[in-house]
Scaffold this motif. Structure first.
Motif, PDB file in Angstrom:
ATOM      1  N   GLY A 157      68.795   5.309  29.973  1.00 12.82           N
ATOM      2  CA  GLY A 157      67.410   5.581  30.302  1.00 12.82           C
ATOM      3  C   GLY A 157      66.508   4.378  30.290  1.00 12.82           C
ATOM      4  N   GLY A 158      66.976   3.261  29.813  1.00 15.43           N
ATOM      5  CA  GLY A 158      66.172   2.056  29.881  1.00 15.43           C
ATOM      6  C   GLY A 158      65.185   1.916  28.754  1.00 15.43           C
ATOM      7  N   SER A 159      64.430   0.842  28.833  1.00 18.92           N
ATOM      8  CA  SER A 159      63.581   0.428  27.739  1.00 18.92           C
ATOM      9  C   SER A 159      62.335   1.286  27.571  1.00 18.92           C
ATOM     10  CB  SER A 159      63.186  -1.024  27.950  1.00 18.92           C
ATOM     11  OG  SER A 159      62.521  -1.517  26.842  1.00 18.92           O
ATOM     12  N   SER A 160      61.761   1.825  28.661  1.00 18.76           N
ATOM     13  CA  SER A 160      60.565   2.642  28.492  1.00 18.76           C
ATOM     14  C   SER A 160      60.897   3.898  27.702  1.00 18.76           C
ATOM     15  CB  SER A 160      59.947   2.993  29.843  1.00 18.76           C
ATOM     16  OG  SER A 160      60.841   3.764  30.607  1.00 18.76           O
ATOM     17  N   MET A 186      60.884   6.574  22.398  1.00 20.22           N
ATOM     18  CA  MET A 186      61.690   7.118  21.317  1.00 20.22           C
ATOM     19  C   MET A 186      61.380   6.403  19.992  1.00 20.22           C
ATOM     20  SD  MET A 186      65.839   7.397  21.193  1.00 20.22           S
ATOM     21  CE  MET A 186      65.867   7.495  22.966  1.00 20.22           C
ATOM     22  N   LEU A 187      61.291   5.076  20.020  1.00 20.13           N
ATOM     23  CA  LEU A 187      60.972   4.322  18.805  1.00 20.13           C
ATOM     24  C   LEU A 187      59.576   4.671  18.291  1.00 20.13           C
ATOM     25  CD1 LEU A 187      62.458   0.845  19.681  1.00 20.13           C
ATOM     26  CD2 LEU A 187      63.062   2.204  17.679  1.00 20.13           C
ATOM     27  N   ALA A 188      58.599   4.799  19.186  1.00 16.85           N
ATOM     28  CA  ALA A 188      57.238   5.148  18.769  1.00 16.85           C
ATOM     29  C   ALA A 188      57.198   6.551  18.180  1.00 16.85           C
ATOM     30  CB  ALA A 188      56.277   5.036  19.947  1.00 16.85           C
ATOM     31  N   ALA A 189      57.882   7.498  18.815  1.00 20.42           N
ATOM     32  CA  ALA A 189      57.902   8.874  18.304  1.00 20.42           C
ATOM     33  C   ALA A 189      58.595   8.941  16.947  1.00 20.42           C
ATOM     34  CB  ALA A 189      58.594   9.792  19.297  1.00 20.42           C
ATOM     35  N   HIS A 190      59.705   8.221  16.809  1.00 18.36           N
ATOM     36  CA  HIS A 190      60.414   8.228  15.528  1.00 18.36           C
ATOM     37  C   HIS A 190      59.574   7.577  14.437  1.00 18.36           C
ATOM     38  CE1 HIS A 190      63.258   6.572  12.516  1.00 18.36           C
ATOM     39  NE2 HIS A 190      63.691   7.823  12.572  1.00 18.36           N
ATOM     40  N   HIS A 191      58.892   6.488  14.773  1.00 20.21           N
ATOM     41  CA  HIS A 191      58.050   5.816  13.792  1.00 20.21           C
ATOM     42  C   HIS A 191      56.908   6.724  13.346  1.00 20.21           C
ATOM     43  CE1 HIS A 191      55.593   2.622  11.974  1.00 20.21           C
ATOM     44  NE2 HIS A 191      56.748   2.015  11.808  1.00 20.21           N
ATOM     45  N   ALA A 192      56.301   7.465  14.287  1.00 24.60           N
ATOM     46  CA  ALA A 192      55.234   8.408  13.946  1.00 24.60           C
ATOM     47  C   ALA A 192      55.768   9.537  13.070  1.00 24.60           C
ATOM     48  CB  ALA A 192      54.609   8.978  15.216  1.00 24.60           C
ATOM     49  N   ARG A 221      51.431   0.700  18.155  1.00 29.59           N
ATOM     50  CA  ARG A 221      50.476   0.246  19.174  1.00 29.59           C
ATOM     51  C   ARG A 221      51.133  -0.718  20.155  1.00 29.59           C
ATOM     52  NH1 ARG A 221      46.996  -0.392  14.698  1.00 29.59           N
ATOM     53  NH2 ARG A 221      45.582   1.372  14.570  1.00 29.59           N
ATOM     54  N   ALA A 222      51.931  -1.655  19.620  1.00 30.24           N
ATOM     55  CA  ALA A 222      52.603  -2.636  20.471  1.00 30.24           C
ATOM     56  C   ALA A 222      53.615  -1.956  21.392  1.00 30.24           C
ATOM     57  CB  ALA A 222      53.291  -3.696  19.617  1.00 30.24           C
ATOM     58  N   LEU A 223      54.336  -0.966  20.865  1.00 28.68           N
ATOM     59  CA  LEU A 223      55.292  -0.244  21.701  1.00 28.68           C
ATOM     60  C   LEU A 223      54.586   0.472  22.841  1.00 28.68           C
ATOM     61  CD1 LEU A 223      57.681   1.279  19.032  1.00 28.68           C
ATOM     62  CD2 LEU A 223      58.336  -0.264  20.877  1.00 28.68           C
ATOM     63  N   ARG A 224      53.510   1.150  22.514  1.00 26.91           N
ATOM     64  CA  ARG A 224      52.787   1.918  23.539  1.00 26.91           C
ATOM     65  C   ARG A 224      52.080   1.004  24.545  1.00 26.91           C
ATOM     66  NH1 ARG A 224      53.920   6.957  22.276  1.00 26.91           N
ATOM     67  NH2 ARG A 224      53.718   7.699  20.151  1.00 26.91           N
ATOM     68  N   ALA A 225      51.679  -0.190  24.109  1.00 27.74           N
ATOM     69  CA  ALA A 225      50.983  -1.126  25.001  1.00 27.74           C
ATOM     70  C   ALA A 225      51.940  -1.882  25.913  1.00 27.74           C
ATOM     71  CB  ALA A 225      50.168  -2.112  24.174  1.00 27.74           C
ATOM     72  N   GLY A 226      53.236  -1.825  25.625  1.00 30.63           N
ATOM     73  CA  GLY A 226      54.203  -2.520  26.456  1.00 30.63           C
ATOM     74  C   GLY A 226      54.423  -3.967  26.077  1.00 30.63           C
ATOM     75  N   ALA A 227      53.972  -4.363  24.897  1.00 35.35           N
ATOM     76  CA  ALA A 227      54.153  -5.740  24.438  1.00 35.35           C
ATOM     77  C   ALA A 227      55.613  -5.972  24.038  1.00 35.35           C
ATOM     78  CB  ALA A 227      53.236  -6.012  23.254  1.00 35.35           C
ATOM     79  N   VAL A 287      64.811  -7.645  20.891  1.00 34.52           N
ATOM     80  CA  VAL A 287      63.434  -7.682  21.374  1.00 34.52           C
ATOM     81  C   VAL A 287      63.378  -6.797  22.606  1.00 34.52           C
ATOM     82  CG1 VAL A 287      61.575  -9.113  22.300  1.00 34.52           C
ATOM     83  CG2 VAL A 287      63.059 -10.016  20.515  1.00 34.52           C
ATOM     84  N   ILE A 288      62.396  -5.911  22.628  1.00 30.90           N
ATOM     85  CA  ILE A 288      62.175  -5.109  23.825  1.00 30.90           C
ATOM     86  C   ILE A 288      61.161  -5.873  24.659  1.00 30.90           C
ATOM     87  CG2 ILE A 288      61.382  -2.923  24.749  1.00 30.90           C
ATOM     88  CD1 ILE A 288      62.188  -1.634  22.129  1.00 30.90           C
ATOM     89  N   ARG A 289      61.628  -6.383  25.794  1.00 32.03           N
ATOM     90  CA  ARG A 289      60.772  -7.155  26.714  1.00 32.03           C
ATOM     91  C   ARG A 289      60.677  -6.400  28.019  1.00 32.03           C
ATOM     92  NH1 ARG A 289      63.511 -11.955  24.622  1.00 32.03           N
ATOM     93  NH2 ARG A 289      61.967 -13.032  23.338  1.00 32.03           N
ATOM     94  N   GLY A 290      59.505  -5.923  28.337  1.00 29.26           N
ATOM     95  CA  GLY A 290      59.335  -5.192  29.576  1.00 29.26           C
ATOM     96  C   GLY A 290      60.219  -3.986  29.635  1.00 29.26           C
ATOM     97  N   THR A 291      61.210  -4.009  30.524  1.00 28.04           N
ATOM     98  CA  THR A 291      62.121  -2.866  30.664  1.00 28.04           C
ATOM     99  C   THR A 291      63.516  -3.167  30.138  1.00 28.04           C
ATOM    100  OG1 THR A 291      62.747  -3.581  32.881  1.00 28.04           O
ATOM    101  CG2 THR A 291      60.917  -2.028  32.713  1.00 28.04           C
ATOM    102  N   ARG A 292      63.662  -4.267  29.382  1.00 23.35           N
ATOM    103  CA  ARG A 292      64.991  -4.655  28.891  1.00 23.35           C
ATOM    104  C   ARG A 292      65.019  -4.747  27.371  1.00 23.35           C
ATOM    105  NH1 ARG A 292      64.620  -9.373  32.609  1.00 23.35           N
ATOM    106  NH2 ARG A 292      64.306 -10.380  30.615  1.00 23.35           N
ATOM    107  N   LEU A 293      66.191  -4.411  26.834  1.00 17.80           N
ATOM    108  CA  LEU A 293      66.466  -4.627  25.424  1.00 17.80           C
ATOM    109  C   LEU A 293      67.338  -5.873  25.350  1.00 17.80           C
ATOM    110  CD1 LEU A 293      66.416  -3.641  22.458  1.00 17.80           C
ATOM    111  CD2 LEU A 293      68.507  -2.387  22.973  1.00 17.80           C
ATOM    112  N   GLU A 294      66.821  -6.938  24.733  1.00 18.39           N
ATOM    113  CA  GLU A 294      67.545  -8.217  24.666  1.00 18.39           C
ATOM    114  C   GLU A 294      67.837  -8.567  23.227  1.00 18.39           C
ATOM    115  OE1 GLU A 294      65.043 -11.084  26.504  1.00 18.39           O
ATOM    116  OE2 GLU A 294      65.114 -10.105  28.464  1.00 18.39           O
ATOM    117  N   GLN A 295      68.957  -9.220  23.010  1.00 19.68           N
ATOM    118  CA  GLN A 295      69.283  -9.698  21.674  1.00 19.68           C
ATOM    119  C   GLN A 295      68.414 -10.926  21.384  1.00 19.68           C
ATOM    120  OE1 GLN A 295      73.426  -9.799  21.036  1.00 19.68           O
ATOM    121  NE2 GLN A 295      73.181  -9.560  18.835  1.00 19.68           N
ATOM    122  N   ALA A 296      67.801 -10.943  20.207  1.00 16.17           N
ATOM    123  CA  ALA A 296      66.878 -12.043  19.854  1.00 16.17           C
ATOM    124  C   ALA A 296      67.629 -13.285  19.452  1.00 16.17           C
ATOM    125  CB  ALA A 296      65.983 -11.601  18.712  1.00 16.17           C
TER     126      ALA A 296
END
Length: 108
Positions: A6-9, A14-20, A56-62, A99-108
């Motif tokens: 399903g990609g990064s969005s 999912m991460l924001a909902a789980h964190h909440a 906030r950062a997740l929802r803002a797309g940062a 790191v979630i960058r845009g629409t990709r999950l990348e290893q930091a």
């Protein structure tokens, strides 16, 4: 997380909902622990936490740094145990940072 999942969005949501969800659980536990104390030893009633900077950062797309543990818990909570196994304690990506960058999950 595999692209077919399903990609990064979707992962951001999912991460924001789980964190909440976890934040609500922690707030409820803080109140229960406060109520269990003797009245003479209680401090002020704990206030619920607001939305975190992480959410906030997740929802803002940062760009957001996440650990394998965060990914494991969020995926498992969402019922995606197969995808979560990659990030579990005996999975190939355990202890990795991402790191979630845009629409990709990348290893930091």
């Amino acid at each position: 997380m595999p692209r077919r999942a399903g990609g990064s969005s979707e992962l951001r949501d999912m991460l924001a909902a789980h964190h909440a969800y976890e934040r609500e659980r922690w707030d409820a536990a803080a109140v229960v622990n406060w109520e269990r104390r003797r009245p003479e030893t209680r401090g002020p009633r704990p206030e619920p936490r607001g939305v975190s900077d992480f959410e906030r950062a997740l929802r803002a797309g940062a760009d957001v740094a996440v650990s394998s543990g965060q990914l494991f818990r969020a995926l498992h909570w969402a019922g995606r145990a197969h995808d979560a196994g990659r990030f579990s304690w005996n999975g190939p990506d355990f202890h990795a940072r991402y790191v979630i960058r845009g629409t990709r999950l990348e290893q930091a």
